[in-house]
Design a protein around this motif. Structure first.
Motif, short mmCIF file in Angstrom:
data_model
loop_
_atom_site.label_atom_id
_atom_site.label_comp_id
_atom_site.label_asym_id
_atom_site.label_seq_id
_atom_site.Cartn_x
_atom_site.Cartn_y
_atom_site.Cartn_z
N ASP A 188 1.11 -1.71 0.26
CA ASP A 188 0.21 -0.23 -0.29
C ASP A 188 0.74 0.93 -0.30
OD1 ASP A 188 -3.37 0.83 1.87
OD2 ASP A 188 -1.56 2.24 1.45
N LEU A 189 0.65 2.07 -0.89
CA LEU A 189 1.38 3.77 -1.18
C LEU A 189 0.73 4.59 0.65
CD1 LEU A 189 1.39 2.50 -4.19
CD2 LEU A 189 2.28 5.01 -4.43
N ASP A 190 2.19 4.96 0.35
CA ASP A 190 2.52 5.42 2.12
C ASP A 190 1.65 6.88 2.24
OD1 ASP A 190 2.79 3.24 3.94
OD2 ASP A 190 4.68 4.70 3.42
N HIS A 191 0.80 7.20 3.27
CA HIS A 191 0.19 8.87 2.64
C HIS A 191 -0.22 9.72 1.40
CE1 HIS A 191 1.07 8.84 7.18
NE2 HIS A 191 2.40 8.62 6.57
N PHE A 192 -0.89 8.61 0.85
CA PHE A 192 -1.32 8.85 -1.21
C PHE A 192 -2.24 9.61 -0.78
CE2 PHE A 192 -2.71 7.44 -5.08
CZ PHE A 192 -2.03 7.94 -5.66
N LYS A 193 -3.03 10.32 0.21
CA LYS A 193 -4.18 10.48 0.32
C LYS A 193 -3.07 12.62 -0.37
CE LYS A 193 -8.62 12.47 2.59
NZ LYS A 193 -7.95 13.62 2.33
N SER A 194 -2.22 12.53 0.89
CA SER A 194 -1.60 13.97 0.92
C SER A 194 -0.86 13.94 -0.29
CB SER A 194 -0.51 14.23 2.47
OG SER A 194 -0.66 13.31 2.78
N ILE A 195 -0.73 13.06 -1.40
CA ILE A 195 0.09 13.41 -2.40
C ILE A 195 -1.34 13.78 -3.59
CG2 ILE A 195 0.96 11.82 -4.76
CD1 ILE A 195 2.47 10.58 -2.47
N ASN A 196 -2.27 12.80 -2.97
CA ASN A 196 -3.27 13.60 -4.49
C ASN A 196 -3.55 14.83 -3.45
OD1 ASN A 196 -4.07 11.26 -5.96
ND2 ASN A 196 -5.57 10.10 -4.06
N ASP A 197 -3.96 15.42 -2.19
CA ASP A 197 -4.01 16.72 -1.48
C ASP A 197 -3.10 17.79 -2.89
OD1 ASP A 197 -5.88 15.22 -1.09
OD2 ASP A 197 -5.59 15.82 1.46
N ARG A 198 -1.73 17.61 -2.33
CA ARG A 198 -0.67 18.10 -2.63
C ARG A 198 -0.37 18.30 -4.26
NH1 ARG A 198 2.84 21.52 -0.84
NH2 ARG A 198 5.07 21.72 -1.53
N HIS A 199 -0.32 16.74 -5.30
CA HIS A 199 0.09 17.06 -6.29
C HIS A 199 -0.90 17.17 -7.45
CE1 HIS A 199 4.29 17.36 -5.45
NE2 HIS A 199 3.33 16.41 -4.63
N GLY A 200 -2.89 17.38 -7.17
CA GLY A 200 -4.61 17.02 -7.54
C GLY A 200 -4.19 15.13 -7.75
#
Ligand SMILES: Nc1nc2c(ncn2[C@@H]2O[C@H](COP(=O)(O)OP(=O)(O)OP(=O)(O)O)[C@@H](O)[C@H]2O)c(=O)[nH]1
Length: 311
Positions: A188-200
């Motif tokens: 599972d990718l870590d903190h993927f929600k934050s990646i989406n939040d930051r980079h769309g």
């Protein structure tokens, strides 16, 4: 490694040598060959209607052709459907054909022989090759539809349907053979929600593609990678006991962590957590997946970017 000569022969419906054969043989008065080839042609046409599997068609073609022409081996490749086939044996002489149908590439075919194909053999061969084209085109279409149904369109990894089918088969085989070890890595990718939040979402999608490409580079051809959820993946390691699976899992964590991923000029740190479980005969698939999932949960709880072995 022997360097293959460039492919110079294109087999299209229009290039069929059967009509030419008629003329040539009449001129040379070698009637039995014509009859033989015409019979083989008819036989092949009928045979090749009986399957939609490209490898089966090529195998029928090979068996029929080598009944009259000394072909020792056949090699076929179709890159876009990832089909590679080797039949028979290797031999020093070869004829290379690019198969085409109305401009569509139907793959590359190599026929091998212990001695040079003479002109009469080539005429026969090239009279028979067009029989293969239409059935092969249908089989390749069928294959690509099946592949699409089993593949995640974003990353190209196998999808959930493929995962369920493959794992059921693997368990079945392990049970029948009395428990050959195979292992699962649930990732599972870590903190993927934050990646989406930051980079769309688009940035997130690019990360998913880069991670899959990175994982594939680390795995052997026979290992299978499935995307079974948004940012959840599973690797099936056949014939792999727990210790070896742990080594692979650690290697995957390290490879993703050191992935130099840049999106729109900004470096994006990416990491994964992994739960590793090895099949224990005769546990069920659900139990095995639950153990891998529990181990993944432990890896997340323990700080992420790491592997945990299932108990
Ligand atoms: N870009 C993109 N995002 C997706 C896709 N599928 C799922 N997601 C996102 O993946 C994120 C998963 O977030 P969470 O389940 O909270 O997990 P996480 O942020 O990775 O946190 P941990 O797993 O605990 O490290 C959600 O924001 C989903 O919207 C996809 O196909 N593309």
């Amino acid at each position: 490694m022997q360097k293959l000569p460039p492919i110079s022969n294109i087999i299209d419906f229009d290039t069929s040598r059967l009509p030419q054969l008629e003329v040539t043989r009449q001129r040379n008065q070698v009637q039995p060959v014509k009859n033989n080839i015409a019979d083989l042609h008819r036989q092949l046409v009928l045979q090749l209607q009986t399957s939609l599997e490209a490898d089966r068609l090529l195998s029928m073609f090979f068996d029929t052709v080598r009944g009259s022409i000394p072909v020792r081996g056949l090699n076929y490749q179709h890159a876009s459907t990832d089909l590679h086939l080797e039949l028979g044996e290797n031999a020093i002489h070869s004829m290379h054909y690019r198969l085409n149908h109305q401009g569509e590439n139907l793959g590359e075919l190599i026929l091998r022989s212990d001695c040079h194909f003479d002109e009469s053999q080539l005429t026969q061969l090239e009279a028979l090759l067009p029989c293969l084209l239409f059935p092969l085109r249908n089989a390749l279409l069928y294959r690509s539809v099946i592949l699409d149904a089993l593949r995640d369109p974003l990353t190209g990894a196998a999808n959930r349907v493929a995962m369920d089918q493959t794992l059921s088969r693997e368990i079945e085989m392990a049970r029948r053979r009395g428990g050959l070890p195979f292992s699962l890595l649930m990732l599972d990718l870590d903190h993927f929600k934050s990646i989406n939040d930051r980079h769309g979402h688009q940035g997130g999608d690019e990360v998913l593609k880069a991670v899959v490409a990175c994982l594939k580079l680390q795995l052997r051809n026979m290992d299978m990678l499935f995307r079974f959820g948004g940012e959840e993946f599973l690797v099936l390691l056949s014939n792999t006991p727990l210790e070896a699976a742990g080594i692979v899992g650690n290697r995957l964590c390290e490879a993703v962590e050191t992935l130099p991923f840049v999106y729109k000029g900004e470096a994006v740190p990416v990491s994964i957590s992994i739960g590793c479980a090895t099949y224990r005969f005769p546990e069920s698939l659900d139990d095995l997946l639950r153990r891998a999932d529990d181990a993944l949960y432990q890896a997340k709880r323990n700080g992420r970017n790491q592997l945990r072995m299932a108990i």
